[in-house]
Design an enzyme around this catalytic site. Structure first.
Site, PDB file in Angstrom:
ATOM      1  N   LYS A  77      -2.528   3.350   6.674  1.00 47.27           N
ATOM      2  CA  LYS A  77      -2.524   1.890   6.812  1.00 47.27           C
ATOM      3  C   LYS A  77      -1.158   1.398   7.274  1.00 47.27           C
ATOM      4  O   LYS A  77      -1.068   0.515   8.136  1.00 47.27           O
ATOM      5  CB  LYS A  77      -2.887   1.217   5.487  1.00 47.27           C
ATOM      6  N   ARG A 121      -8.657  -4.080  11.078  1.00 43.72           N
ATOM      7  CA  ARG A 121      -7.326  -4.469  10.600  1.00 43.72           C
ATOM      8  C   ARG A 121      -6.617  -5.286  11.672  1.00 43.72           C
ATOM      9  O   ARG A 121      -5.984  -6.294  11.395  1.00 43.72           O
ATOM     10  CB  ARG A 121      -6.528  -3.217  10.218  1.00 43.72           C
ATOM     11  N   TYR A 137     -12.873   7.162   7.105  1.00 42.42           N
ATOM     12  CA  TYR A 137     -14.161   7.377   7.758  1.00 42.42           C
ATOM     13  C   TYR A 137     -14.059   7.373   9.286  1.00 42.42           C
ATOM     14  O   TYR A 137     -15.078   7.460   9.976  1.00 42.42           O
ATOM     15  CB  TYR A 137     -15.151   6.295   7.304  1.00 42.42           C
ATOM     16  N   PHE A 147      -7.824   8.061   9.777  1.00 39.49           N
ATOM     17  CA  PHE A 147      -7.979   8.520   8.403  1.00 39.49           C
ATOM     18  C   PHE A 147      -9.287   7.972   7.863  1.00 39.49           C
ATOM     19  O   PHE A 147      -9.997   7.232   8.547  1.00 39.49           O
ATOM     20  CB  PHE A 147      -6.787   8.065   7.541  1.00 39.49           C
ATOM     21  N   THR A 163       0.847  -1.184   0.000  1.00 37.66           N
ATOM     22  CA  THR A 163       0.000   0.000   0.000  1.00 37.66           C
ATOM     23  C   THR A 163       0.885   1.237   0.000  1.00 37.66           C
ATOM     24  O   THR A 163       2.017   1.196   0.478  1.00 37.66           O
ATOM     25  CB  THR A 163      -0.940   0.050   1.231  1.00 37.66           C
ATOM     26  N   ASP A 220      -7.423  -5.099   1.863  1.00 39.37           N
ATOM     27  CA  ASP A 220      -8.472  -4.300   1.257  1.00 39.37           C
ATOM     28  C   ASP A 220      -9.465  -4.096   2.369  1.00 39.37           C
ATOM     29  O   ASP A 220      -9.819  -5.039   3.090  1.00 39.37           O
ATOM     30  CB  ASP A 220      -9.104  -4.987   0.046  1.00 39.37           C
ATOM     31  N   SER A 221      -9.856  -2.883   2.558  1.00 41.25           N
ATOM     32  CA  SER A 221     -10.730  -2.590   3.672  1.00 41.25           C
ATOM     33  C   SER A 221     -11.700  -1.503   3.281  1.00 41.25           C
ATOM     34  O   SER A 221     -11.489  -0.787   2.311  1.00 41.25           O
ATOM     35  CB  SER A 221      -9.915  -2.174   4.896  1.00 41.25           C
TER      36      SER A 221
END
Length: 194
Positions: A13, A178, A151, A149, A8, A68-69
């Site tokens: 993240k 996560r 939402y 970061f 990423t 992926d989130s």
């Protein structure tokens, strides 16, 4: 200290991974491959996570982890879902995405939502494995908090009495989607076996 490459360019993240992987040297893939970019063409979090980790693993011939989130909102038929990072369309930013969710939620009574994260681990010569984590919350009507970061400023976790943007990095790591997915990955022993 073992290196873990995270596929990423999102510093938020990478910071989340650093809080969780305290005993590893966490490296963002863009520091190794500055132009790393792969189209997320999957329709599920699992597919998109695997696309990124497998691509990075093939380029580097190293263990690569990706995630992926996103946010699923009950009243929006689980939108924005896999499109969370680009929900507001061309030129999407965290702020634009958050404001669009608030706009779409303004007349909704059901504020239930969940953050979902799928971690994919790609190891040369082995099949990719995925691990899913979730955290439930409700959406506020306006942002609160300066941390995190995406939402995070509108995602309220009742058990902590605050949004994920009001939590410290350590607090968020304990309850985060996560964090749950990474814990499942760690419990599997896949990293130690690699």
């Amino acid at each position: 200290m073992k290196d873990i490459v995270i596929a990423t360019g999102n510093q938020g993240k990478i910071n989340d991974f650093k809080h969780i992987f305290k005993d590893y040297n966490v490296i963002g893939i863009k520091s190794l491959i500055p132009d790393f970019d792969v189209a997320e063409t999957g329709t599920t979090f699992e597919e998109n996570a695997a696309i990124k980790s497998e691509y990075g693993m093939k380029l580097l011939n190293k263990i690569v982890i990706s995630d992926d989130s996103g946010l699923e909102v009950d009243a929006l038929n689980n939108a924005p879902g896999v499109y969370s990072a680009r929900y507001s369309g061309e030129g999407a930013t965290d702020e634009k995405n958050l404001q669009l969710v608030l706009e779409n939620m303004k007349d909704k009574e059901d504020r239930n939502a969940r953050f979902i994260c799928v971690i994919a681990v790609s190891i040369p010569g082995k099949p990719t494995q995925t691990f899913r984590g979730e955290v439930a919350g409700t959406l506020l009507h306006e942002p609160r908090g300066e941390n995190g970061f995406g939402y995070d400023p509108i995602f309220y976790v009742a058990s902590h009495g605050k949004t994920t943007a009001e939590m410290t990095g350590a607090e968020k790591a304990q309850i985060s989607h996560r964090g749950h997915a990474i814990q499942k990955m760690l419990d599997s022993g896949i990293i130690e076996e690699a």
